[in-house]
Scaffold this motif. Structure first.
Motif, PDB file in Angstrom:
ATOM      1  N   ALA A 155      59.194  39.297  38.332  1.00 13.71           N
ATOM      2  CA  ALA A 155      58.774  39.575  36.954  1.00 13.71           C
ATOM      3  C   ALA A 155      58.761  41.075  36.706  1.00 13.71           C
ATOM      4  O   ALA A 155      58.443  41.860  37.603  1.00 13.71           O
ATOM      5  CB  ALA A 155      57.384  39.003  36.701  1.00 13.71           C
ATOM      6  N   TRP A 156      59.106  41.463  35.486  1.00  9.38           N
ATOM      7  CA  TRP A 156      59.083  42.890  35.177  1.00  9.38           C
ATOM      8  C   TRP A 156      57.682  43.451  35.365  1.00  9.38           C
ATOM      9  O   TRP A 156      57.500  44.559  35.837  1.00  9.38           O
ATOM     10  CB  TRP A 156      59.577  43.119  33.750  1.00  9.38           C
ATOM     11  CG  TRP A 156      59.493  44.554  33.313  1.00  9.38           C
ATOM     12  CD1 TRP A 156      58.700  45.072  32.346  1.00  9.38           C
ATOM     13  CD2 TRP A 156      60.239  45.651  33.853  1.00  9.38           C
ATOM     14  NE1 TRP A 156      58.886  46.425  32.245  1.00  9.38           N
ATOM     15  CE2 TRP A 156      59.836  46.807  33.155  1.00  9.38           C
ATOM     16  CE3 TRP A 156      61.209  45.767  34.852  1.00  9.38           C
ATOM     17  CZ2 TRP A 156      60.372  48.067  33.431  1.00  9.38           C
ATOM     18  CZ3 TRP A 156      61.740  47.022  35.129  1.00  9.38           C
ATOM     19  CH2 TRP A 156      61.315  48.158  34.420  1.00  9.38           C
ATOM     20  N   CYS A 157      56.668  42.645  35.014  1.00 14.10           N
ATOM     21  CA  CYS A 157      55.289  43.092  35.236  1.00 14.10           C
ATOM     22  C   CYS A 157      54.459  41.945  35.800  1.00 14.10           C
ATOM     23  O   CYS A 157      54.374  41.790  37.012  1.00 14.10           O
ATOM     24  CB  CYS A 157      54.688  43.632  33.942  1.00 14.10           C
ATOM     25  SG  CYS A 157      53.115  44.477  34.189  1.00 14.10           S
ATOM     26  N   ILE A 158      53.862  41.102  34.939  1.00 13.48           N
ATOM     27  CA  ILE A 158      52.944  40.076  35.442  1.00 13.48           C
ATOM     28  C   ILE A 158      53.224  38.678  34.896  1.00 13.48           C
ATOM     29  O   ILE A 158      52.454  37.758  35.184  1.00 13.48           O
ATOM     30  CB  ILE A 158      51.480  40.448  35.117  1.00 13.48           C
ATOM     31  CG1 ILE A 158      51.286  40.592  33.611  1.00 13.48           C
ATOM     32  CG2 ILE A 158      51.051  41.698  35.857  1.00 13.48           C
ATOM     33  CD1 ILE A 158      49.835  40.767  33.205  1.00 13.48           C
ATOM     34  N   ILE A 159      54.292  38.488  34.134  1.00 11.81           N
ATOM     35  CA  ILE A 159      54.544  37.168  33.549  1.00 11.81           C
ATOM     36  C   ILE A 159      55.945  36.702  33.924  1.00 11.81           C
ATOM     37  O   ILE A 159      56.930  36.992  33.217  1.00 11.81           O
ATOM     38  CB  ILE A 159      54.382  37.192  32.013  1.00 11.81           C
ATOM     39  CG1 ILE A 159      52.997  37.713  31.636  1.00 11.81           C
ATOM     40  CG2 ILE A 159      54.578  35.783  31.437  1.00 11.81           C
ATOM     41  CD1 ILE A 159      52.735  37.798  30.154  1.00 11.81           C
ATOM     42  N   PRO A 160      56.066  35.991  35.042  1.00 14.09           N
ATOM     43  CA  PRO A 160      57.387  35.437  35.400  1.00 14.09           C
ATOM     44  C   PRO A 160      57.763  34.298  34.464  1.00 14.09           C
ATOM     45  O   PRO A 160      56.892  33.574  33.973  1.00 14.09           O
ATOM     46  CB  PRO A 160      57.173  34.941  36.830  1.00 14.09           C
ATOM     47  CG  PRO A 160      55.708  34.625  36.896  1.00 14.09           C
ATOM     48  CD  PRO A 160      55.023  35.622  36.009  1.00 14.09           C
TER      49      PRO A 160
ATOM     50  N   TYR B 233      48.039  26.992  50.665  1.00 13.18           N
ATOM     51  CA  TYR B 233      48.438  27.777  51.834  1.00 13.18           C
ATOM     52  C   TYR B 233      49.732  28.539  51.529  1.00 13.18           C
ATOM     53  O   TYR B 233      50.698  27.985  51.004  1.00 13.18           O
ATOM     54  CB  TYR B 233      48.656  26.846  53.031  1.00 13.18           C
ATOM     55  CG  TYR B 233      49.124  27.578  54.260  1.00 13.18           C
ATOM     56  CD1 TYR B 233      48.221  28.296  55.042  1.00 13.18           C
ATOM     57  CD2 TYR B 233      50.468  27.561  54.622  1.00 13.18           C
ATOM     58  CE1 TYR B 233      48.641  28.982  56.174  1.00 13.18           C
ATOM     59  CE2 TYR B 233      50.900  28.240  55.749  1.00 13.18           C
ATOM     60  CZ  TYR B 233      49.984  28.961  56.516  1.00 13.18           C
ATOM     61  OH  TYR B 233      50.418  29.640  57.620  1.00 13.18           O
ATOM     62  N   GLY B 234      49.720  29.812  51.830  1.00 10.29           N
ATOM     63  CA  GLY B 234      50.911  30.622  51.623  1.00 10.29           C
ATOM     64  C   GLY B 234      51.023  31.245  50.245  1.00 10.29           C
ATOM     65  O   GLY B 234      51.978  31.981  49.979  1.00 10.29           O
ATOM     66  N   PHE B 235      50.038  30.972  49.350  1.00  6.99           N
ATOM     67  CA  PHE B 235      50.117  31.577  48.019  1.00  6.99           C
ATOM     68  C   PHE B 235      49.916  33.081  48.113  1.00  6.99           C
ATOM     69  O   PHE B 235      48.990  33.571  48.748  1.00  6.99           O
ATOM     70  CB  PHE B 235      49.062  30.993  47.081  1.00  6.99           C
ATOM     71  CG  PHE B 235      48.998  31.691  45.751  1.00  6.99           C
ATOM     72  CD1 PHE B 235      49.845  31.333  44.720  1.00  6.99           C
ATOM     73  CD2 PHE B 235      48.101  32.736  45.537  1.00  6.99           C
ATOM     74  CE1 PHE B 235      49.801  31.985  43.497  1.00  6.99           C
ATOM     75  CE2 PHE B 235      48.044  33.399  44.312  1.00  6.99           C
ATOM     76  CZ  PHE B 235      48.895  33.024  43.304  1.00  6.99           C
ATOM     77  N   THR B 236      50.793  33.815  47.457  1.00  7.74           N
ATOM     78  CA  THR B 236      50.652  35.264  47.331  1.00  7.74           C
ATOM     79  C   THR B 236      51.084  35.671  45.931  1.00  7.74           C
ATOM     80  O   THR B 236      51.870  34.963  45.275  1.00  7.74           O
ATOM     81  CB  THR B 236      51.524  36.026  48.348  1.00  7.74           C
ATOM     82  OG1 THR B 236      52.916  35.765  48.080  1.00  7.74           O
ATOM     83  CG2 THR B 236      51.187  35.627  49.786  1.00  7.74           C
ATOM     84  N   LEU B 237      50.574  36.793  45.470  1.00 12.05           N
ATOM     85  CA  LEU B 237      51.005  37.298  44.164  1.00 12.05           C
ATOM     86  C   LEU B 237      52.497  37.600  44.175  1.00 12.05           C
ATOM     87  O   LEU B 237      53.172  37.423  43.162  1.00 12.05           O
ATOM     88  CB  LEU B 237      50.209  38.550  43.796  1.00 12.05           C
ATOM     89  CG  LEU B 237      48.744  38.336  43.409  1.00 12.05           C
ATOM     90  CD1 LEU B 237      48.104  39.668  43.056  1.00 12.05           C
ATOM     91  CD2 LEU B 237      48.624  37.374  42.229  1.00 12.05           C
TER      92      LEU B 237
END
Length: 320
Positions: A229-234, A218-222
């Motif tokens: 993150a600069w792009c997609i890899i925090p 619950y509450g998960f968002t991208l």
């Protein structure tokens, strides 16, 4: 697709809806060779239209009724939607979105003929030229399997070949499919790593759907997952303030682009531009900086300067 072909397909649809033409009639009406008519009919079939051929009479008809209620699209809206669908709906631009191209053809078939012709003419004056992408041709089954598992909330077991660690197997709970940085990725919780990670579709070597059900927390968002993150890899750890100084040669170009939601640019009296951004991890942005070569200098933090210094040192060895 050219405006001439768009208009020809619309004319074919109109002829198929209003009568039962044979191939000679279609060829004559569209002023093209019979072979072109057959190719166009095949394209319409692949776009979802059910076209029936009466072998005894040699005539064609369209089975499904594509005449929908009058749309409220403006010409500008229709051009925008159809252009985006055509430009993204192929393997060259965004893999696995061929349905977008089919949707564009159907939308054109719904428009009044006068508007459709105008859309065809004006649409051909615009084109989207994205960066090169990974076509992932042999990974369509993997993509479809993950998409289906995500919809049914069933875990998948994969083998994954990472470029920085040995191949491993893990159970994934797929949360989200995203297209970014020229390819498709799945954001999923890995039971092996006990955390949510980013997995490249093209690095999955084996995949099977299980009967193990899962729930997206619950509450998960991208937005929450990516943080800054600069792009997609925090990366783990606190966010860091980064400052990059760009030379006058590229500074204006950099400042004109929306790279990151936290960015801030300052133009200096000497023409250089200082680019400030807050990121969750330094490695992704280091590759971006290196892409500008000598026209960019990371002023801080020190850890980022160290990362780039190591890359430059290794690069220098290759050219000595």
């Amino acid at each position: 697709m050219s405006d001439v072909k768009v208009i020809r397909l619309l004319k074919l649809l109109s002829l198929l809806q209003t009568g039962r033409p044979n191939v000679e009639m279609l060829s004559s009406a569209c002023n093209v060779h019979r072979r072109t008519v057959f190719r166009d009919l095949d394209m319409l079939r692949r776009s979802g239209f059910v076209i029936h051929f009466d072998q005894e009479q040699g005539r064609y008809s369209i089975v499904n009724n594509v005449v929908l209620p009058e749309t409220q699209f403006t010409v500008e809206e229709a051009i925008a939607v159809i252009t985006l669908c055509f430009e993204t709906g192929d393997e060259i631009h965004v893999p696995f979105l061929q349905a977008a191209r089919s949707a564009a053809i159907k939308l054109q078939g719904m428009l009044p003929e006068r508007i459709a012709e105008q859309v065809g003419r004006q649409g051909s004056t615009m084109q989207i030229l994205p960066e090169p992408v990974n076509p992932l041709r042999e990974y369509r089954t993997i993509f479809d399997t993950i998409a289906a598992a995500q919809q049914n909330r069933l875990a998948v077991r994969i083998s994954y070949k990472s470029p920085i660690e040995p191949e491993f197997r893990t159970l994934l709970h797929p949360y989200q499919l995203i297209f970014c940085r020229r390819s498709w990725y799945v954001i999923a919780r890995s039971t092996l790593h006990r955390e949510v990670r980013t997995f490249h579709i093209g690095r999955i070597t084996q995949l099977e759907t299980t009967d193990i059900e899962y729930q997206v927390p619950y509450g998960f968002t991208l937005r929450k997952y990516f943080r800054n993150a600069w792009c997609i890899i925090p990366e783990p750890g606190p966010d860091q303030e980064v400052t990059i100084r760009f030379s006058p040669l590229v500074g204006q170009n950099v400042s004109e682009v929306y790279w990151h939601r936290t960015q801030r640019t300052v133009r200096n009296p000497d023409g250089t531009v200082d680019f400030h951004v807050t990121v969750s991890g330094l490695h992704e942005i280091s590759w971006w900086i290196l892409g500008y070569g000598k026209e960019a200098e990371a002023l801080g933090p020190p850890a980022l300067r160290d990362i780039i210094r190591r890359h430059v040192a290794e690069l220098a060895k290759k050219y000595t």
